[in-house]
Write an enzyme that holds these catalytic residues in place. Structure first.
Site, PDB file in Angstrom:
ATOM      1  N   CYS A   2       8.953  -1.681  12.560  1.00 57.62           N
ATOM      2  CA  CYS A   2       8.822  -0.944  13.816  1.00 57.62           C
ATOM      3  C   CYS A   2       8.981   0.547  13.525  1.00 57.62           C
ATOM      4  O   CYS A   2       9.642   0.934  12.565  1.00 57.62           O
ATOM      5  CB  CYS A   2       9.836  -1.340  14.867  1.00 57.62           C
ATOM      6  SG  CYS A   2       9.786  -3.057  15.317  1.00 57.62           S
ATOM      7  N   ARG A  27       4.631   0.211   9.546  1.00 60.31           N
ATOM      8  CA  ARG A  27       5.947  -0.398   9.750  1.00 60.31           C
ATOM      9  C   ARG A  27       5.933  -1.465  10.838  1.00 60.31           C
ATOM     10  O   ARG A  27       6.975  -2.057  11.136  1.00 60.31           O
ATOM     11  CB  ARG A  27       6.965   0.673  10.079  1.00 60.31           C
ATOM     12  CG  ARG A  27       7.044   1.744   8.999  1.00 60.31           C
ATOM     13  CD  ARG A  27       8.153   2.665   9.281  1.00 60.31           C
ATOM     14  NE  ARG A  27       9.394   1.949   9.303  1.00 60.31           N
ATOM     15  CZ  ARG A  27      10.325   2.017   8.358  1.00 60.31           C
ATOM     16  NH1 ARG A  27      10.129   2.761   7.313  1.00 60.31           N
ATOM     17  NH2 ARG A  27      11.419   1.336   8.456  1.00 60.31           N
ATOM     18  N   TRP A  73       6.795  -4.517  15.403  1.00 61.52           N
ATOM     19  CA  TRP A  73       6.650  -5.774  14.665  1.00 61.52           C
ATOM     20  C   TRP A  73       7.535  -6.763  15.412  1.00 61.52           C
ATOM     21  O   TRP A  73       8.759  -6.614  15.428  1.00 61.52           O
ATOM     22  CB  TRP A  73       7.109  -5.589  13.223  1.00 61.52           C
ATOM     23  CG  TRP A  73       6.888  -6.799  12.370  1.00 61.52           C
ATOM     24  CD1 TRP A  73       5.750  -7.141  11.705  1.00 61.52           C
ATOM     25  CD2 TRP A  73       7.833  -7.831  12.084  1.00 61.52           C
ATOM     26  NE1 TRP A  73       5.926  -8.322  11.033  1.00 61.52           N
ATOM     27  CE2 TRP A  73       7.205  -8.776  11.250  1.00 61.52           C
ATOM     28  CE3 TRP A  73       9.159  -8.068  12.464  1.00 61.52           C
ATOM     29  CZ2 TRP A  73       7.836  -9.913  10.778  1.00 61.52           C
ATOM     30  CZ3 TRP A  73       9.794  -9.212  11.999  1.00 61.52           C
ATOM     31  CH2 TRP A  73       9.131 -10.114  11.152  1.00 61.52           C
ATOM     32  N   ASN A  99      14.417   0.213  17.385  1.00 63.94           N
ATOM     33  CA  ASN A  99      14.216  -0.533  16.135  1.00 63.94           C
ATOM     34  C   ASN A  99      15.507  -1.281  15.849  1.00 63.94           C
ATOM     35  O   ASN A  99      16.595  -0.722  16.069  1.00 63.94           O
ATOM     36  CB  ASN A  99      13.970   0.409  14.952  1.00 63.94           C
ATOM     37  CG  ASN A  99      12.603   1.051  15.003  1.00 63.94           C
ATOM     38  OD1 ASN A  99      11.782   0.713  15.845  1.00 63.94           O
ATOM     39  ND2 ASN A  99      12.378   1.986  14.095  1.00 63.94           N
ATOM     40  N   GLY A 100      15.405  -2.471  15.300  1.00 61.04           N
ATOM     41  CA  GLY A 100      16.605  -3.238  14.959  1.00 61.04           C
ATOM     42  C   GLY A 100      16.690  -4.480  15.820  1.00 61.04           C
ATOM     43  O   GLY A 100      15.727  -4.864  16.492  1.00 61.04           O
ATOM     44  N   GLU A 480       4.524 -12.237  -9.236  1.00 62.58           N
ATOM     45  CA  GLU A 480       4.127 -11.008  -8.559  1.00 62.58           C
ATOM     46  C   GLU A 480       2.619 -11.001  -8.291  1.00 62.58           C
ATOM     47  O   GLU A 480       2.166 -10.588  -7.224  1.00 62.58           O
ATOM     48  CB  GLU A 480       4.578  -9.797  -9.388  1.00 62.58           C
ATOM     49  CG  GLU A 480       4.022  -8.461  -8.975  1.00 62.58           C
ATOM     50  CD  GLU A 480       4.210  -8.105  -7.500  1.00 62.58           C
ATOM     51  OE1 GLU A 480       4.997  -8.765  -6.799  1.00 62.58           O
ATOM     52  OE2 GLU A 480       3.524  -7.192  -7.034  1.00 62.58           O
ATOM     53  N   LYS A 484       1.020 -10.738  -4.537  1.00 65.41           N
ATOM     54  CA  LYS A 484       0.103  -9.676  -4.112  1.00 65.41           C
ATOM     55  C   LYS A 484      -1.172 -10.302  -3.577  1.00 65.41           C
ATOM     56  O   LYS A 484      -1.716  -9.874  -2.575  1.00 65.41           O
ATOM     57  CB  LYS A 484      -0.190  -8.772  -5.316  1.00 65.41           C
ATOM     58  CG  LYS A 484      -0.476  -7.359  -5.008  1.00 65.41           C
ATOM     59  CD  LYS A 484       0.695  -6.418  -5.061  1.00 65.41           C
ATOM     60  CE  LYS A 484       1.862  -6.802  -4.199  1.00 65.41           C
ATOM     61  NZ  LYS A 484       3.072  -6.094  -4.514  1.00 65.41           N
ATOM     62  N   GLU A 487      -0.601 -12.046  -0.167  1.00 56.08           N
ATOM     63  CA  GLU A 487      -0.201 -11.080   0.851  1.00 56.08           C
ATOM     64  C   GLU A 487      -1.406 -10.399   1.515  1.00 56.08           C
ATOM     65  O   GLU A 487      -1.426 -10.218   2.724  1.00 56.08           O
ATOM     66  CB  GLU A 487       0.637 -10.022   0.124  1.00 56.08           C
ATOM     67  CG  GLU A 487       1.571  -9.247   0.931  1.00 56.08           C
ATOM     68  CD  GLU A 487       2.441  -8.354   0.038  1.00 56.08           C
ATOM     69  OE1 GLU A 487       3.325  -7.723   0.597  1.00 56.08           O
ATOM     70  OE2 GLU A 487       2.235  -8.266  -1.198  1.00 56.08           O
ATOM     71  N   HIS A 503       3.467 -31.051 -15.698  1.00 55.01           N
ATOM     72  CA  HIS A 503       4.507 -31.879 -15.071  1.00 55.01           C
ATOM     73  C   HIS A 503       4.218 -32.079 -13.579  1.00 55.01           C
ATOM     74  O   HIS A 503       5.111 -32.430 -12.824  1.00 55.01           O
ATOM     75  CB  HIS A 503       5.883 -31.237 -15.269  1.00 55.01           C
ATOM     76  CG  HIS A 503       6.274 -31.171 -16.720  1.00 55.01           C
ATOM     77  ND1 HIS A 503       6.582 -32.296 -17.448  1.00 55.01           N
ATOM     78  CD2 HIS A 503       6.354 -30.134 -17.589  1.00 55.01           C
ATOM     79  CE1 HIS A 503       6.861 -31.945 -18.699  1.00 55.01           C
ATOM     80  NE2 HIS A 503       6.718 -30.627 -18.812  1.00 55.01           N
ATOM     81  N   LYS A 601       5.883  -2.947   6.576  1.00 56.23           N
ATOM     82  CA  LYS A 601       6.633  -2.296   5.503  1.00 56.23           C
ATOM     83  C   LYS A 601       8.106  -2.259   5.902  1.00 56.23           C
ATOM     84  O   LYS A 601       8.407  -2.015   7.074  1.00 56.23           O
ATOM     85  CB  LYS A 601       6.097  -0.864   5.343  1.00 56.23           C
ATOM     86  CG  LYS A 601       6.540  -0.158   4.083  1.00 56.23           C
ATOM     87  CD  LYS A 601       5.714  -0.582   2.910  1.00 56.23           C
ATOM     88  CE  LYS A 601       6.031   0.158   1.641  1.00 56.23           C
ATOM     89  NZ  LYS A 601       5.566  -0.606   0.471  1.00 56.23           N
TER      90      LYS A 601
HETATM   91  C1  F6R Z   1       5.263  -7.080  -1.596  1.00 60.22           C
HETATM   92  C2  F6R Z   1       6.222  -6.359  -0.825  1.00 60.22           C
HETATM   93  C3  F6R Z   1       7.504  -7.014  -0.406  1.00 60.22           C
HETATM   94  C4  F6R Z   1       8.653  -6.076  -0.768  1.00 60.22           C
HETATM   95  C5  F6R Z   1       9.985  -6.633  -0.240  1.00 60.22           C
HETATM   96  C6  F6R Z   1      11.162  -5.736  -0.610  1.00 60.22           C
HETATM   97  O1  F6R Z   1       4.147  -6.323  -1.918  1.00 60.22           O
HETATM   98  O2  F6R Z   1       5.997  -5.217  -0.539  1.00 60.22           O
HETATM   99  O3  F6R Z   1       7.670  -8.277  -0.959  1.00 60.22           O
HETATM  100  O4  F6R Z   1       8.680  -5.939  -2.164  1.00 60.22           O
HETATM  101  O5  F6R Z   1       9.924  -6.769   1.147  1.00 60.22           O
HETATM  102  O6  F6R Z   1      11.016  -4.459  -0.092  1.00 60.22           O
HETATM  103  P1  F6R Z   1      11.895  -3.263  -0.625  1.00 60.22           P
HETATM  104  O7  F6R Z   1      11.482  -3.017  -2.027  1.00 60.22           O
HETATM  105  O8  F6R Z   1      11.572  -2.112   0.284  1.00 60.22           O
HETATM  106  O9  F6R Z   1      13.324  -3.701  -0.516  1.00 60.22           O
END
Ligand code: F6R
Length: 606
Positions: A2, A27, A73, A99-100, A480, A484, A487, A503, A601
């Site tokens: 948010c 966000r 969000w 926010n929160g 990872e 990606k 996502e 397995h 984010k």
């Molecule tokens: C993946 C991604 C998320 C963040 C996770 C932690 O591309 O962006 O999995 O890595 O939410 O976020 P931070 O690093 O901000 O604690």
């Protein structure tokens, strides 16, 4: 998660608020809204969907020089017009953005309903508007303070009131708020990204702090209304770093910025003479460093996977037992906190609530935590005993790339320093330093080949389901890579240890299920190649990320060769093509790269 913006000054608020919201949209992007105070009282416009749609649908006379805005969000209730912020009281005099999460929202909602108040939305935030309206304090500051006294939870809020048209009152507890000082105008936002176009003179609110913004200045105070006398400071930030420039997305820009980002994290931190790293921010002397018996890394999502890469680096180079754990699970298992363990919290945003709460749990039990954090002065950075700033620059795309690369490099520096106070030889330290110094150039070489990967990605994008496989150092890379890919492409991508394939999951291999395999030139190359033959025998399409000197024999596979470095540093060079594969697959599928479905984010809710 948010975004909040607020403006008070001499200009029309709405266009400025919309611009700020656009910059915060990563966000949270399921709904957005504005409230402005003008001659005819409080006007609110809010709707499900993106900020652009909100701007296009804004009524002609949406005028006022004081206003607040929000991009959401959803946490409480679906993403619809009613649940979008700002929320108002019954008379439409109070406007609130938040926010929160308010933990006691259900109780407060019940109390308000029992008192005959008809709630308009499903949200926790709406209660704040009603509580502010019900307070009989004679100042807006007093009314906000009264409302907050009933609330448990986390918040960053901004409040306007028709009876106090010369001010915005804001408060912070757990969710960042930054005040920006302009020329006869004041701004507030939950993130610097929304402010830098207007001002770089800012003041960060602390938890428990409130502030009043008027057109000519701001004052800060605590809940008991005593002043905290905060002043604004100039921050050294280039506003252009918050623009995507000629790139189609921030993710693309941020992937291409990786060589410079790595140069920045290394700058001034390598000691070539003694083959070690200078990490003054750790706040530990050599004796304390030597006393560490174990390293425990905590992070979420991709930060957790890079944490696993970091744990391998530390074990290999420093010979200290190390492992990584999802911070979101850690404190729920009532962990044993050991005095001779070094805890490491890793986070791009420095706001991820699960990581922050893990840090607080460790500190409460007397453990030592350091942070590998990108955002300077963020909550996690401040909660730690010391740390390493990542210096990746602002990361806007939801899918993290350059910050993760710098996390890996940060772990390499930490491993080097831990290793060199123990048994890592000067020669090995120097070998690692030479490898780290080569990384920017090698990463640049990989990203320059993105069109080669784009062709492969187009084919992968057609599959509903994929495997990413690797062994030992390669397994976190596979995790990872799968993260990606899923996502931003919304394809099912599952990471497996190559050794575990037969397995169970081999049952899924077919011409419809491609496998992306990590095969570095190392002690496991032959075994990795053996597994590829097993996949090929079941007609599974293969993409192999490998080194030029690895012989794949007759195997039919799309091959991506990455430059060789020291074997400990190979994982990061193998991660870069996987970012580009995910990006090009998402592009092929026509997805919004920077705002993937259901995500946002900085995950600031548990
Ligand atoms: C993946 C991604 C998320 C963040 C996770 C932690 O591309 O962006 O999995 O890595 O939410 O976020 P931070 O690093 O901000 O604690």
């Amino acid at each position: 998660m948010c975004g909040i913006v607020g403006y008070i000054g001499t200009q029309q608020a709405a266009p400025l608020l919309l611009e700020g919201l656009t910059r915060l949209e990563h966000r949270g992007y399921d709904s957005a809204g504005l409230a402005v105070l003008g001659g005819s009282g409080l006007k609110v416009a809010k709707q499900a969907g993106r900020v652009r749609a909100l701007g296009e649908g804004l009524p002609k006379r949406f005028s006022g020089k004081v206003g607040i805005g929000h991009t959401r969000w959803a946490t409480h209730g679906p993403a619809n017009d009613t649940n979008a912020h700002p929320h108002t009281d019954v008379k439409g005099e109070v406007g609130v953005v938040h926010n929160g999460i308010i933990d006691n929202a259900a109780t407060l909602r019940r109390q308000l309903t029992d008192d005959g108040i008809e709630l308009a939305s499903d949200t926790d935030t709406e209660v704040i508007a009603h509580l502010v309206a019900r307070s009989d304090a004679d100042t807006l500051e007093g009314k906000v303070r009264d409302a907050l006294a009933s609330i448990d939870g986390t918040y960053g809020i901004a409040v306007v009131h028709t009876a106090f048209p010369d001010r915005i009152v804001v408060a912070r507890n757990g969710s960042p708020l930054i005040i920006g000082v302009g020329d006869k105008e004041m701004h507030v936002a939950s993130d610097l990204a929304a402010l830098v176009r207007y001002t770089t003179t800012v003041a960060h609110l602390e938890d428990g702090e409130l502030a009043t913004l008027t057109a000519t200045g701001f004052t800060t105070f605590r809940a008991d209304l005593t002043s905290t006398n905060k002043t604004a400071e100039k921050v050294d930030i280039d506003p252009a770093s918050y623009d995507a420039g000629e790139h189609d997305s921030f993710m693309h820009k941020e992937m291409l910025e990786q060589p410079e980002a790595v140069e920045r994290i290394l700058r001034g931190r390598l000691d070539e003479r003694f083959g070690t790293a200078h990490l003054g921010g750790l706040n530990m002397d050599a004796r304390e460093t030597r006393a560490i018996r174990r390293v425990k890394i905590l992070g979420c999502g991709s930060a957790y996977y890079v944490g696993q890469m970091g744990a391998s680096l530390i074990e290999e180079l420093a010979r200290i037992p190390a492992d990584a754990e999802a911070a979101s699970e850690f404190r729920y298992r009532d962990p044993v906190i050991e005095p001779d363990t070094l805890y490491v919290a890793v986070s791009q945003s420095g706001e991820t609530i699960d990581t922050l709460l893990a840090v607080e749990e460790i500190r409460r039990k007397g453990g030592r935590v350091i942070g590998l954090v990108n955002v300077v002065g963020s909550a996690i950075a401040r909660a730690c005993d010391g740390g390493i700033y990542l210096h990746a620059g602002p990361e806007v795309a939801v899918a993290s790339t350059k910050a993760l690369t710098n996390m890996f490099v940060g772990f390499s520096l930490l491993a080097l320093q831990l290793g060199r106070v123990r048994d890592l030889s000067v020669a090995d330290g120097k070998r690692l330093i030479a490898g780290l110094t080569k990384l920017p150039e090698q990463i640049a070489e990989i990203v320059e080949r993105e069109h080669e990967f784009a062709e492969i990605a187009k084919r992968l994008a057609q599959a509903e389901s994929l495997f990413f496989i690797g062994r030992v150092r390669g397994f976190p890379v596979a995790r990872e890579g799968a993260q990606k890919f899923k996502e931003i492409s919304y394809r099912h991508a599952e990471a497996y240890q190559t050794s575990e394939l037969k397995h169970g999951p081999l049952a899924l291999i077919s011409p419809e299920v491609p496998t992306v395999s990590l095969v570095p030139q190392d002690e496991l190359t032959d075994r990795n190649v053996g597994a590829l033959h097993e996949i090929a025998a079941r007609l599974g399409p293969l993409v192999v990320v490998t080194h030029a000197d690895v012989d794949l024999g007759e195997l039919r596979a799309d091959r991506i060769d990455v430059p060789r470095n020291e074997r400990e540093l190979d994982p990061i060079l193998m991660t870069i093509p996987l970012q580009l594969l995910a990006y090009h697959a998402a592009l092929e599928l026509g997805h919004d790269i920077d705002k993937p479905r259901n995500l946002a984010k900085s995950v600031t809710v548990e």
